[in-house]
Design a protein around this motif. Structure first.
Motif, PDB file in Angstrom:
ATOM      1  N   LEU A  79       0.864  -1.159   0.133  1.00  0.00           N
ATOM      2  CA  LEU A  79       0.110  -0.135  -0.006  1.00  0.00           C
ATOM      3  C   LEU A  79       0.812   1.156   0.016  1.00  0.00           C
ATOM      4  N   LEU A  80       1.637   1.452   0.892  1.00  0.00           N
ATOM      5  CA  LEU A  80       2.768   2.558   1.122  1.00  0.00           C
ATOM      6  C   LEU A  80       3.506   2.724  -0.288  1.00  0.00           C
ATOM      7  N   PRO A 154       6.100   5.972  17.340  1.00  0.00           N
ATOM      8  CA  PRO A 154       4.922   6.013  16.279  1.00  0.00           C
ATOM      9  C   PRO A 154       4.920   7.698  15.621  1.00  0.00           C
ATOM     10  N   LEU A 155       5.285   8.522  16.279  1.00  0.00           N
ATOM     11  CA  LEU A 155       5.346  10.049  15.944  1.00  0.00           C
ATOM     12  C   LEU A 155       6.495   9.987  14.968  1.00  0.00           C
ATOM     13  N   ALA A 156       7.498   9.675  15.387  1.00  0.00           N
ATOM     14  CA  ALA A 156       8.860   9.609  14.414  1.00  0.00           C
ATOM     15  C   ALA A 156       8.713   8.905  13.351  1.00  0.00           C
ATOM     16  N   LEU A 157       7.769   7.781  13.406  1.00  0.00           N
ATOM     17  CA  LEU A 157       7.541   7.046  12.029  1.00  0.00           C
ATOM     18  C   LEU A 157       6.743   7.987  11.078  1.00  0.00           C
ATOM     19  N   GLY A 158       5.709   8.528  11.603  1.00  0.00           N
ATOM     20  CA  GLY A 158       4.875   9.176  10.915  1.00  0.00           C
ATOM     21  C   GLY A 158       5.317  10.480  10.250  1.00  0.00           C
ATOM     22  N   VAL A 159       6.333  11.054  11.085  1.00  0.00           N
ATOM     23  CA  VAL A 159       6.928  12.573  10.728  1.00  0.00           C
ATOM     24  C   VAL A 159       8.016  12.182   9.640  1.00  0.00           C
ATOM     25  N   ARG A 160       8.682  11.012   9.909  1.00  0.00           N
ATOM     26  CA  ARG A 160       9.785  10.895   8.985  1.00  0.00           C
ATOM     27  C   ARG A 160       9.155  10.367   7.534  1.00  0.00           C
ATOM     28  N   LEU A 161       8.007   9.810   7.483  1.00  0.00           N
ATOM     29  CA  LEU A 161       7.361   9.284   6.236  1.00  0.00           C
ATOM     30  C   LEU A 161       6.914  10.867   5.454  1.00  0.00           C
ATOM     31  N   THR A 162       6.217  11.594   6.402  1.00  0.00           N
ATOM     32  CA  THR A 162       5.388  12.740   5.680  1.00  0.00           C
ATOM     33  C   THR A 162       6.609  13.727   5.386  1.00  0.00           C
ATOM     34  N   ALA A 163       7.806  14.015   6.314  1.00  0.00           N
ATOM     35  CA  ALA A 163       8.593  14.807   5.970  1.00  0.00           C
ATOM     36  C   ALA A 163       9.621  14.691   4.546  1.00  0.00           C
ATOM     37  N   ASN A 164       9.953  13.316   4.627  1.00  0.00           N
ATOM     38  CA  ASN A 164      10.784  12.972   3.288  1.00  0.00           C
ATOM     39  C   ASN A 164       9.799  12.976   2.088  1.00  0.00           C
ATOM     40  N   LEU A 165       8.569  12.731   2.092  1.00  0.00           N
ATOM     41  CA  LEU A 165       7.868  12.782   0.691  1.00  0.00           C
ATOM     42  C   LEU A 165       7.599  14.298   0.675  1.00  0.00           C
ATOM     43  N   THR A 166       7.088  15.053   1.430  1.00  0.00           N
ATOM     44  CA  THR A 166       6.836  16.575   1.323  1.00  0.00           C
ATOM     45  C   THR A 166       8.175  17.278   0.835  1.00  0.00           C
ATOM     46  N   ALA A 167       9.232  16.981   1.324  1.00  0.00           N
ATOM     47  CA  ALA A 167      10.493  17.637   1.149  1.00  0.00           C
ATOM     48  C   ALA A 167      10.733  17.451  -0.540  1.00  0.00           C
ATOM     49  N   GLY A 168      10.726  16.020  -0.962  1.00  0.00           N
ATOM     50  CA  GLY A 168      10.875  15.748  -2.158  1.00  0.00           C
ATOM     51  C   GLY A 168      10.207  16.275  -3.079  1.00  0.00           C
ATOM     52  N   HIS A 169       8.669  16.292  -2.724  1.00  0.00           N
ATOM     53  CA  HIS A 169       7.779  17.086  -3.705  1.00  0.00           C
ATOM     54  C   HIS A 169       8.032  18.199  -4.096  1.00  0.00           C
ATOM     55  N   LEU A 170       8.231  19.027  -2.993  1.00  0.00           N
ATOM     56  CA  LEU A 170       8.588  20.397  -2.673  1.00  0.00           C
ATOM     57  C   LEU A 170      10.038  20.799  -3.748  1.00  0.00           C
ATOM     58  N   LEU A 171      11.026  19.871  -3.604  1.00  0.00           N
ATOM     59  CA  LEU A 171      12.165  20.052  -4.520  1.00  0.00           C
ATOM     60  C   LEU A 171      12.013  19.881  -5.829  1.00  0.00           C
ATOM     61  N   ILE A 172      11.126  18.788  -6.222  1.00  0.00           N
ATOM     62  CA  ILE A 172      10.803  18.720  -7.621  1.00  0.00           C
ATOM     63  C   ILE A 172       9.950  19.761  -8.192  1.00  0.00           C
ATOM     64  N   ILE A 210      12.394   3.521  -0.112  1.00  0.00           N
ATOM     65  CA  ILE A 210      13.187   3.099   0.967  1.00  0.00           C
ATOM     66  C   ILE A 210      12.193   3.528   2.185  1.00  0.00           C
ATOM     67  N   GLN A 211      11.455   4.705   2.117  1.00  0.00           N
ATOM     68  CA  GLN A 211      10.458   5.095   3.038  1.00  0.00           C
ATOM     69  C   GLN A 211       9.363   4.149   3.551  1.00  0.00           C
ATOM     70  N   ALA A 212       8.698   3.347   2.411  1.00  0.00           N
ATOM     71  CA  ALA A 212       7.771   2.321   2.608  1.00  0.00           C
ATOM     72  C   ALA A 212       8.399   1.403   3.239  1.00  0.00           C
ATOM     73  N   TYR A 213       9.586   0.950   2.985  1.00  0.00           N
ATOM     74  CA  TYR A 213      10.259  -0.297   3.712  1.00  0.00           C
ATOM     75  C   TYR A 213      10.793   0.020   5.122  1.00  0.00           C
ATOM     76  N   VAL A 214      11.195   1.389   5.323  1.00  0.00           N
ATOM     77  CA  VAL A 214      11.644   1.660   6.404  1.00  0.00           C
ATOM     78  C   VAL A 214      10.477   1.719   7.576  1.00  0.00           C
ATOM     79  N   PHE A 215       9.435   2.203   6.890  1.00  0.00           N
ATOM     80  CA  PHE A 215       7.934   2.444   7.786  1.00  0.00           C
ATOM     81  C   PHE A 215       7.341   1.295   8.452  1.00  0.00           C
ATOM     82  N   VAL A 216       7.635   0.132   7.536  1.00  0.00           N
ATOM     83  CA  VAL A 216       7.146  -1.163   7.706  1.00  0.00           C
ATOM     84  C   VAL A 216       7.956  -2.018   8.676  1.00  0.00           C
ATOM     85  N   LEU A 217       9.252  -1.753   8.481  1.00  0.00           N
ATOM     86  CA  LEU A 217      10.358  -2.307   9.066  1.00  0.00           C
ATOM     87  C   LEU A 217      10.440  -2.073  10.546  1.00  0.00           C
TER      88      LEU A 217
END
Length: 217
Positions: A79-80, A154-172, A210-217
């Motif tokens: 899903l992720l 859980p907060l660190a997991l959620g923030v990590r996934l959100t921040a990485n994807l948000t930063a990537g989309h903003l850079l693009i 990688i972020q999907a894998y890290v979140f599940v792991l």
């Protein structure tokens, strides 16, 4: 046209109804529907191979008793992964850029693993709060620190996934905006910027996986 760079992260609405649920359910349409045959075409073969590879990698750190989690962990991984990769396509919305969705995924699974550990192996689970060989004066402080780190996981997991994807989309979006703005003025610089954009897009595909894998792991 977006009014700002952050408008791409707002949940789309139709007639006042948020469409984030449809965005989350859309990846399930890409999965093969069950039939009376094991393999129907090459796409099903590729998907089954990928699911097998993903499950094998996720189950390596777990003992045989933890293999009962294989279905939910593999489903979460797919899903992720699908949502993250589909969000890189133009004119799409990425639900995993919303902290509320990521926390809704992280908190129940974290709580389930915590309660399962306390029920099955309470001594070992509580022993993780105090490393072996800790000096006596540091015991209260270390227990407090380990408890806080456990609770904010859980907060660190959620923030990590959100921040990485948000930063990537903003850079693009920033680099693509610079590319189109420089094209009529400085074509050479615009070409170099386009090469950077291509490399960044490849990087973001890797980050989404990688972020999907890290979140599940």
């Amino acid at each position: 046209m977006n009014l700002s760079f952050f408008d791409q992260f707002t949940s789309p609405h139709l007639l006042g109804i948020p469409l984030i649920l449809i965005s989350m359910l859309f990846p399930t349409l890409l999965l093969p529907s069950p039939t009376n045959r094991w393999i129907t075409n090459r796409l099903s073969t590729l998907q089954l191979w990928f699911i097998h590879l993903t499950t094998k990698q996720l189950m390596l750190p777990l003992n045989k008793g933890g293999h009962k989690w294989a279905l939910i962990l593999t489903s979460l991984m797919l899903l992720l992964l699908t949502i993250n990769l589909l969000g890189l396509l133009p004119y799409t919305f990425t639900p995993t850029t919303q902290l509320s969705m990521n926390m809704a995924l992280a908190f129940p699974l974290w709580l389930a693993t915590l309660l399962t550990g306390l029920r099955n192996q309470p001594t070992t689970s509580l022993g993780h709060l105090l490393p072996e060989g800790t000096p006596t004066p540091l015991i209260p402080a270390l227990i407090l620190i380990e408890t806080v780190s456990l609770l904010i996981r859980p907060l660190a997991l959620g923030v990590r996934l959100t921040a990485n994807l948000t930063a990537g989309h903003l850079l693009i979006q920033l680099i693509s905006t610079a590319t189109t703005a420089l094209l009529p003025i400085l074509p050479t610089v615009s070409t170099l910027t386009m090469l950077i954009l291509l490399l960044l897009t490849i990087l973001e595909v890797a980050v989404a996986m990688i972020q999907a894998y890290v979140f599940v792991l």
